[in-house]
Scaffold this active site. Sequence first.
Site, PDB file in Angstrom:
ATOM      1  N   ARG A 109      -8.665   6.507   3.271  1.00  0.00           N
ATOM      2  CA  ARG A 109      -8.280   6.040   4.206  1.00  0.00           C
ATOM      3  C   ARG A 109      -8.841   4.629   4.449  1.00  0.00           C
ATOM      4  NH1 ARG A 109      -7.816   8.542  10.463  1.00  0.00           N
ATOM      5  NH2 ARG A 109      -5.989   9.351   9.218  1.00  0.00           N
ATOM      6  N   GLN A 139       0.777  12.127   6.822  1.00  0.00           N
ATOM      7  CA  GLN A 139       1.469  12.625   8.154  1.00  0.00           C
ATOM      8  C   GLN A 139       2.881  13.038   8.122  1.00  0.00           C
ATOM      9  OE1 GLN A 139      -0.838  12.761  11.085  1.00  0.00           O
ATOM     10  NE2 GLN A 139       1.077  14.037  11.614  1.00  0.00           N
ATOM     11  N   CYS A 266       1.381  12.508  15.973  1.00  0.00           N
ATOM     12  CA  CYS A 266       0.405  12.791  14.931  1.00  0.00           C
ATOM     13  C   CYS A 266      -0.874  12.999  15.221  1.00  0.00           C
ATOM     14  CB  CYS A 266       0.310  11.379  13.903  1.00  0.00           C
ATOM     15  SG  CYS A 266      -0.293  10.066  14.544  1.00  0.00           S
TER      16      CYS A 266
HETATM   17  N1  NVA Z   1      -1.206   5.059  14.303  1.00  0.00           N
HETATM   18  C1  NVA Z   1      -2.588   5.397  14.555  1.00  0.00           C
HETATM   19  C2  NVA Z   1      -2.463   6.601  13.790  1.00  0.00           C
HETATM   20  C3  NVA Z   1      -3.685   7.552  13.842  1.00  0.00           C
HETATM   21  C4  NVA Z   1      -3.795   8.924  13.016  1.00  0.00           C
HETATM   22  C5  NVA Z   1      -3.582   4.516  13.752  1.00  0.00           C
HETATM   23  O1  NVA Z   1      -3.435   3.884  12.858  1.00  0.00           O
HETATM   24  O2  NVA Z   1      -4.723   4.535  14.546  1.00  0.00           O
HETATM   25  N1   CP Z   2      -3.143  12.059  12.512  1.00  0.00           N
HETATM   26  C1   CP Z   2      -4.332  11.893  11.789  1.00  0.00           C
HETATM   27  O1   CP Z   2      -4.256  11.142  10.647  1.00  0.00           O
HETATM   28  O2   CP Z   2      -5.416  12.033  12.432  1.00  0.00           O
HETATM   29  P1   CP Z   2      -7.086  11.859  11.967  1.00  0.00           P
HETATM   30  O3   CP Z   2      -6.931  10.109  12.335  1.00  0.00           O
HETATM   31  O4   CP Z   2      -7.894  12.633  12.852  1.00  0.00           O
HETATM   32  O5   CP Z   2      -7.316  11.950  10.652  1.00  0.00           O
END
Ligand code: NVA
Ligand code: CP
Length: 309
Positions: A109, A139, A266
């Site tokens: 991530r 996702q 999500c």
């Molecule tokens: N758009 C959000 C998704 C979180 C899973 C973010 O990037 O924070």
């Molecule tokens: N939807 C999603 O990616 O959740 P997290 O940020 O909890 O991993």
Amino acid sequence: MPPQHFLDLSEFEGATLRNILNSAKAMKGARAGQSRGARELHAPLNGKIVALIFQRPSTRTRVSFEVGIRQLGGETLLVSASDMQIGRGETIADTARVLSRFVDAIMIRAQHHDDLLELAQHATVPVINGLTDKSHPCQIMADILTLEEHVGPLAEQTIAWVGDGNNVATSFVHAVTRMGGKLRLACPQSLGVSPSVLQWARVNGADITVTSSAEVAVNGASCVVTDAWVSMHDRDAANRHNLLKPFQVNAALMKRAARDAIFMHCLPAHRGEEVTAEVMDGPQSVVFDEAENRLHAQKAILLHCFGLK
Ligand code: NVA
Ligand code: CP
């Protein structure tokens, strides 16, 4: 042979993504009634270690990868980005070269999409995108699995994305371009999906409508999707709240969708902001199936990256 990364849905043929989804469906079906910790019978990741790197917080991505890899017989190594030498200036490229000597795959991530690309360029093992500021392909694989379970084949659906044209929306654009279905994007003008992504989708024959009206987008849709107004990489929270207020998914908006339409998100969700509690916790919401499907979709993605079935 270069490693089989999973960086963005745009990089795959529709047929490859379909095979991954079929594998996810089969693995999900085969697990019915088993305990969460039960290993897959043939434990295809036996002897493999996957590093999980998080430069941003996570609940679903972390837990679903940890559990999925264990169910497949593999092991995980959680690497907190703040404890790594990257934070003290070691390059992503060197980090990729070093990790590739220790582990069999890397899920990251990443704070910046370019970091993901640099890691993938220099890693000799598969790299999986667990969300960047630009996209969230794992996702959307889970989302399509969920959509097809509840309303039927993607190619026959009209999906309304309502809200910020963010990383998750971008992966939706990639998905419908590669796998079919109609996508309507309702975003404030200044928060739309990047023009270059939309241009790419059009050139590749996608059926995508862009509007600034949530009502127009949702009209008759079989699926309504939204996401947080302020993503992890965003800094202008107050301005975003103002711009996105007219894009809240509420009961009145859901009434415009098809009668049996589903609501997806999500997660994490912010009740009272992008979605009302009534919709989020109501009968059309499939958000927890969607969260569970991260597990099944990612197991299939892992098998694809390792060239396994
Ligand atoms: N758009 C959000 C998704 C979180 C899973 C973010 O990037 O924070
Ligand atoms: N939807 C999603 O990616 O959740 P997290 O940020 O909890 O991993």
